[in-house]
Design an enzyme around this catalytic site. Structure first.
Site, short mmCIF file in Angstrom:
data_model
loop_
_atom_site.label_atom_id
_atom_site.label_comp_id
_atom_site.label_asym_id
_atom_site.label_seq_id
_atom_site.Cartn_x
_atom_site.Cartn_y
_atom_site.Cartn_z
N SER A 45 12.44 2.71 6.00
CA SER A 45 12.27 1.26 5.93
C SER A 45 13.06 0.64 7.08
O SER A 45 13.82 1.34 7.75
CB SER A 45 12.81 0.77 4.58
OG SER A 45 12.88 -0.63 4.53
N ARG A 46 12.90 -0.68 7.25
CA ARG A 46 13.77 -1.37 8.19
C ARG A 46 15.07 -1.77 7.52
O ARG A 46 15.94 -2.36 8.14
CB ARG A 46 13.07 -2.61 8.76
CG ARG A 46 11.84 -2.29 9.62
CD ARG A 46 11.02 -3.55 9.83
NE ARG A 46 10.63 -4.10 8.53
CZ ARG A 46 10.27 -5.35 8.31
NH1 ARG A 46 10.23 -6.20 9.31
NH2 ARG A 46 9.96 -5.76 7.09
N HIS A 72 1.39 0.14 14.12
CA HIS A 72 0.85 1.48 13.86
C HIS A 72 1.01 2.42 15.05
O HIS A 72 1.44 3.57 14.89
CB HIS A 72 -0.63 1.41 13.46
CG HIS A 72 -0.86 0.88 12.08
ND1 HIS A 72 -2.11 0.68 11.55
CD2 HIS A 72 0.01 0.50 11.10
CE1 HIS A 72 -2.00 0.21 10.32
NE2 HIS A 72 -0.73 0.08 10.03
N ILE A 81 0.83 -1.21 0.00
CA ILE A 81 0.00 0.00 0.00
C ILE A 81 0.86 1.26 0.00
O ILE A 81 0.44 2.30 -0.51
CB ILE A 81 -1.02 -0.01 1.18
CG1 ILE A 81 -2.14 0.97 0.88
CG2 ILE A 81 -0.36 0.27 2.49
CD1 ILE A 81 -2.98 0.65 -0.33
N ALA A 82 2.09 1.16 0.54
CA ALA A 82 3.00 2.32 0.47
C ALA A 82 3.26 2.68 -1.00
O ALA A 82 3.25 3.86 -1.37
CB ALA A 82 4.31 2.01 1.19
N ASP A 94 -8.61 -6.03 9.29
CA ASP A 94 -8.08 -5.67 7.98
C ASP A 94 -9.17 -5.27 7.00
O ASP A 94 -9.05 -4.29 6.27
CB ASP A 94 -7.28 -6.83 7.40
CG ASP A 94 -6.32 -6.35 6.34
OD1 ASP A 94 -6.72 -6.24 5.17
OD2 ASP A 94 -5.16 -6.04 6.68
N LYS A 97 -5.16 2.07 8.06
CA LYS A 97 -6.21 1.41 8.82
C LYS A 97 -5.82 -0.03 9.11
O LYS A 97 -5.05 -0.59 8.31
CB LYS A 97 -7.55 1.45 8.08
CG LYS A 97 -7.52 1.19 6.58
CD LYS A 97 -6.91 -0.07 6.04
CE LYS A 97 -7.49 -1.39 6.41
NZ LYS A 97 -6.81 -2.52 5.69
N1 LIG Z 1 -5.84 1.83 2.62
C1 LIG Z 1 -5.76 0.72 1.89
O1 LIG Z 1 -6.36 0.63 0.81
C2 LIG Z 1 -4.94 -0.42 2.36
C3 LIG Z 1 -4.69 -1.47 1.51
C4 LIG Z 1 -3.84 -2.45 1.94
C5 LIG Z 1 -3.30 -2.37 3.21
N2 LIG Z 1 -3.56 -1.34 4.03
C6 LIG Z 1 -2.98 -1.26 5.39
O2 LIG Z 1 -1.62 -0.87 5.24
C7 LIG Z 1 -0.80 -1.61 6.15
C8 LIG Z 1 0.27 -2.32 5.35
O3 LIG Z 1 -0.35 -3.21 4.44
P1 LIG Z 1 0.42 -3.74 3.13
O4 LIG Z 1 -0.59 -4.50 2.36
O5 LIG Z 1 1.16 -2.66 2.45
O6 LIG Z 1 1.46 -4.76 3.82
P2 LIG Z 1 2.84 -5.31 3.25
O7 LIG Z 1 2.83 -5.31 1.74
O8 LIG Z 1 3.13 -6.55 3.99
O9 LIG Z 1 3.88 -4.18 3.67
C9 LIG Z 1 4.08 -3.84 5.01
C10 LIG Z 1 5.41 -3.11 5.13
O10 LIG Z 1 5.59 -2.75 6.49
C11 LIG Z 1 6.95 -2.79 6.84
N3 LIG Z 1 7.11 -3.55 8.08
C12 LIG Z 1 7.52 -3.05 9.26
N4 LIG Z 1 7.54 -4.00 10.20
C13 LIG Z 1 7.17 -5.15 9.60
C14 LIG Z 1 7.04 -6.49 10.05
N5 LIG Z 1 7.29 -6.83 11.32
N6 LIG Z 1 6.61 -7.41 9.17
C15 LIG Z 1 6.35 -7.09 7.89
N7 LIG Z 1 6.47 -5.82 7.42
C16 LIG Z 1 6.89 -4.87 8.26
C17 LIG Z 1 7.69 -3.42 5.67
O11 LIG Z 1 8.42 -2.38 5.04
P3 LIG Z 1 9.98 -2.22 5.38
O12 LIG Z 1 10.55 -3.59 5.31
O13 LIG Z 1 10.44 -1.32 4.32
O14 LIG Z 1 10.09 -1.63 6.76
C18 LIG Z 1 6.61 -3.94 4.75
O15 LIG Z 1 6.95 -3.79 3.40
C19 LIG Z 1 -1.75 -2.52 6.93
O16 LIG Z 1 -2.05 -1.94 8.18
C20 LIG Z 1 -3.00 -2.59 6.08
O17 LIG Z 1 -4.20 -2.72 6.84
C21 LIG Z 1 -4.35 -0.37 3.61
#
Ligand SMILES: NC(=O)c1ccc[n+]([C@@H]2O[C@H](COP(=O)([O-])OP(=O)(O)OC[C@H]3O[C@@H](n4cnc5c(N)ncnc54)[C@H](OP(=O)(O)O)[C@@H]3O)[C@@H](O)[C@H]2O)c1
Length: 327
Positions: free
Chosen positions: A36-37, A79, A15-16, A178, A97
């Site tokens: 990032s980490r 978060h 989502i980033a 989620d 969220k």
């Molecule tokens: N608004 C929306 O439409 C939407 C859609 C999807 C998700 N989300 C929300 O956004 C958040 C992230 O979702 P995502 O789908 O982007 O997840 P994701 O693809 O798994 O990415 C999460 C990122 O968080 C970082 N991170 C930090 N600590 C972590 C850990 N212990 N384990 C794994 N990753 C960790 C990592 O980046 P680094 O390694 O670079 O630190 C990782 O790339 C969630 O809270 C989700 O509910 C929102």
């Protein structure tokens, strides 16, 4: 011309990347930093989105003087700590969220925003898309009379990977937090705060909910039913039923490009088009609030974010899901 608003992006996941892509459509937005980490992932994200400052820790991002507002896109379990880190460093925060794991964490985040005099909003960006703006206008105009019922659902058949954040309890897995947050926030947007919550759910082998239904009696007298699922495809529609008609949102109801008003036996389709994937409108609301000196959005106030967390706490208590963060 107004100074650009300088964004920092915390995390480099799915989502980033979506948010960074949509931010390019927002006038006056510039991404100055990514955190990032890992340095390698910060660099890869920086290369992809042309971000000049790439930080190997979230702490370094927090210390970056060239960042006004941070978008927190880490897993839910982080978060609260991440948002408080940035707020205490003097940054405004837009946090993905669900805002946090539970109401207690949400309260700590709100306290951090208030003591630092900084903006904070949960990134329920769907609420700012043109169709949802139109829903609020129709309701305010009395187009369907008094809204008394909301039915909404969101579910997809995700691969059952116990290490994925949707199923890993340590990362805040579970369909409710989620996916269920979307129909729940739609219900509170239309019908207001909850007076009573009744939930049933199926809890899977990783001890998180995979299918859940939450019924709410709202303080104003309306009833809502919100469903979420991580193993099956649901209808992903939403319906508002009022005393004089109904509003129907097609799949996916969070970011549709049209809606339908049903009244006196006739259906009227209303188009609500937009460019991008629908995330930019919430970013534009952050810009508007910052320019106006508002520390929370009137469209998604912190009291409602707290109430949503309380509803999910109660639903989880009833279906039997507890996170490490619950103590
Ligand atoms: N608004 C929306 O439409 C939407 C859609 C999807 C998700 N989300 C929300 O956004 C958040 C992230 O979702 P995502 O789908 O982007 O997840 P994701 O693809 O798994 O990415 C999460 C990122 O968080 C970082 N991170 C930090 N600590 C972590 C850990 N212990 N384990 C794994 N990753 C960790 C990592 O980046 P680094 O390694 O670079 O630190 C990782 O790339 C969630 O809270 C989700 O509910 C929102």
């Amino acid at each position: 011309m107004a100074e650009p608003i300088r964004w920092g992006i915390a995390a480099t996941g799915g989502i980033a990347a979506g948010f960074a892509t949509d931010l390019a459509l927002v006038e006056g937005a510039v991404i100055t930093a990514a955190g990032s980490r890992s340095q390698a992932r910060a660099d890869a994200f920086g290369d992809q989105f042309d971000v000049p400052h790439r930080h190997a820790t979230y702490e370094a991002l927090a210390a970056d003087p060239d960042v006004d507002v941070v978008y927190v896109a880490s897993p839910h379990s982080r978060h609260a700590a991440d948002a408080i880190l940035f707020l205490d460093a003097g940054k405004h925060v837009l946090c993905e969220k669900p805002m946090a794991m539970n109401e207690r964490e949400v309260v700590a985040m709100i306290d951090a925003a208030r003591r630092n005099g900084r903006f904070l909003m949960e990134a329920i960006l769907t609420r700012f898309t043109p169709a949802h703006v139109e829903v609020r206008r129709l309701l305010a105009d009395g187009a369907i009379g008094t809204p008394l019922a909301v039915d909404a659902e969101f579910g997809f058949p995700f691969p059952h990977d116990p290490t994925h954040r949707l199923f890993d309890i340590a990362l805040g897995g579970g369909a409710l937090l989620d996916l269920g947050i979307y129909p729940l926030q739609f219900a509170t947007m239309v019908l207001g705060p909850a007076a009573a919550v009744a939930a049933v759910g199926h809890v899977g082998v990783t001890n998180v909910d995979e299918h859940v239904a939450v019924s709410i009696r709202h303080e104003g007298g309306g009833l809502s039913v919100a469903k979420a699922a991580s193993r099956v495809l649901l209808g992903n529609r939403a319906r508002i039923s009022g005393t004089d008609g109904a509003i129907l949102l097609p799949p996916s109801f969070q970011n549709p490009r049209h809606l339908t008003v049903v009244k006196d036996g006739e259906s009227t389709r209303m188009d609500a088009p937009y460019d991008g994937i629908g995330l930019r409108f919430g970013a534009e609301e952050v810009h508007r609030c910052l320019a106006a000196g508002e520390l929370e959005s009137p469209v998604l106030p912190l009291a409602e974010t707290r109430q949503l967390a309380a509803i999910m706490d109660e639903a989880r208590r009833q279906i039997g899901v507890r996170y490490p963060a619950d103590g």
